[in-house]
Design an enzyme around this catalytic site. Structure first.
Site, PDB file in Angstrom:
ATOM      1  N   GLY A  91      13.852  -2.079  -9.327  1.00 16.90           N
ATOM      2  CA  GLY A  91      12.828  -1.337  -9.069  1.00 16.90           C
ATOM      3  C   GLY A  91      11.655  -1.957  -9.447  1.00 16.90           C
ATOM      4  O   GLY A  91      10.099  -1.487  -8.974  1.00 16.90           O
ATOM      5  N   ASP A  92      11.544  -3.056 -10.264  1.00 14.38           N
ATOM      6  CA  ASP A  92      10.279  -3.785 -10.943  1.00 14.38           C
ATOM      7  C   ASP A  92      10.257  -4.547  -9.557  1.00 14.38           C
ATOM      8  O   ASP A  92       8.637  -5.195  -9.343  1.00 14.38           O
ATOM      9  CB  ASP A  92      10.516  -4.635 -12.286  1.00 14.38           C
ATOM     10  CG  ASP A  92      10.468  -3.697 -12.975  1.00 14.38           C
ATOM     11  OD1 ASP A  92      10.051  -2.448 -12.568  1.00 14.38           O
ATOM     12  OD2 ASP A  92      11.071  -3.435 -14.188  1.00 14.38           O
ATOM     13  N   SER A  96      17.421  -8.779  -5.280  1.00 11.07           N
ATOM     14  CA  SER A  96      17.009  -8.541  -6.635  1.00 11.07           C
ATOM     15  C   SER A  96      17.995  -7.909  -7.157  1.00 11.07           C
ATOM     16  O   SER A  96      19.328  -9.188  -8.451  1.00 11.07           O
ATOM     17  CB  SER A  96      16.221  -8.084  -6.880  1.00 11.07           C
ATOM     18  OG  SER A  96      16.505  -6.990  -6.824  1.00 11.07           O
TER      19      SER A  96
END
Length: 339
Positions: free
Chosen positions: A277-278, A308
């Protein structure tokens, strides 16, 4: 006005102490761990690394402690090109997340805010020039609310407000977001907090859909799409200029004045979803700073988030501009959001 930086992230900086065990301990029990690793973390630092690796000139505003953990918190920020000249040193410990992971991948996490608790209204005000001069200001929920609200009001560029975790910011600050970025669970929590009538409408709609079979197993995907679109609609009805609702492997819903869309995520083999999410928020912010539309930025961000999860860790898993991002054959589709 002239912009002193493309992206300024005001947020948390942590060290993650990850301990692996065969199983999680019972209350009062002592176990022997199989490994222990210290990794840089914190949602603010993660998002700053992600933005910088996608090519944005990025500045981090935050704090570390005066302890040995500070040395483990900053290297990847620096190596990624983030300007850490606005990272202060507070008396006491650096923010710490103590993570215990069992062999079945279940985990427990205890977060000690440490120096992050010092990033309050007064601390943010000391960096008012760099915050107000940013093309994009990025905020999360891991610093004091007073710091979040001061940074939001200082921003003259675009404000990316990622309320994770959901904290008690004012409705006025939520309306400053462009976009407000939440996952589906956080979206519902925010509505319960600042718009209980909207949360009630949403709950009533979901109850009605369930009773008519709209969320039955043979239509669970369509039911989830409809429910998430309703969350976006209620968030937009608060007066927020734009909303991005992240949905993990299902991608994201994006809504602004030009329309609303479902943005699919590439299908990848996930190894570790922590920090995805980041990665999304950082990539979204970098794309917005470069002049992309919100839809274009979200299309980029879902690919970065998917990339990611194919590698273990958070910050080390974020792609640079030379890395090949996964693609998808699925198309962006227009959706209807009505409160």
């Amino acid at each position: 006005m002239p912009r002193s930086a493309e992206v300024v992230v005001v947020g948390s900086i942590n060290v993650d102490q990850v301990v692996t065990t065969d199983r999680l301990p019972l209350p009062g029990e002592t176990l022997i761990g199989t490994s222990m690793t210290l990794l840089p973390g914190g949602k603010g630092a993660n998002q700053a690394v992600a933005a910088a690796r996608r090519g944005a000139a990025t500045t981090m505003v935050g704090a570390v402690g005066d302890d040995v953990h500070a040395e483990a918190a900053l290297p990847l920020l620096v190596a990624s090109g983030v300007d850490v000249g606005r990272v202060g040193v507070a008396a006491g410990p650096t923010g710490l997340a103590v993570v215990t992971v069992g062999s079945d991948s279940e985990n427990t996490i205890v977060v000690v805010p440490g120096a992050n608790a010092s990033v309050d209204e007064e601390a943010v005000a000391r960096h008012s020039e760099v915050v107000s001069g940013a093309a994009v200001v990025v905020l999360q929920g891991e610093i004091p609310v007073s710091g979040i609200e001061r940074a939001a009001r200082l921003a003259t560029g675009r404000l990316v407000l990622n309320l994770a975790p959901v904290v008690a910011v004012s409705a006025e600050v939520v309306r400053l977001a462009d976009p407000l970025v939440l996952n589906e669970h956080e979206g519902r929590l925010l509505l319960e907090m600042i718009a209980p009538d909207a949360a009630g409408r949403l709950a009533g709609r979901e109850s009605s859909d369930s009773s008519t079979g709209a969320s039955s197993s043979d239509a669970s995907s369509a039911g989830a799409d409809t429910a998430d679109a309703a969350v976006v609609a209620e968030l937009r009805a608060l007066g927020t200029a734009s909303v991005v609702l992240t949905r993990g492997a299902a991608g994201a819903l994006v809504s602004d004045a030009s329309g609303s869309w479902s943005v699919p995520s590439p299908r990848v083999r996930a190894v570790d979803s922590s920090g995805a999410g980041d990665a999304f928020v950082g990539a979204l912010s970098a794309a917005l700073a470069s002049g992309s539309s919100l839809l274009e930025a979200a299309q980029e961000a879902v690919r970065v988030g998917a990339y990611s999860v194919t590698t273990a860790g958070t910050q080390p898993s974020y792609p640079g501009l030379d890395d090949d991002l996964p693609g998808t054959d699925e198309q962006v589709t227009a959706i209807e959001v009505t409160a």
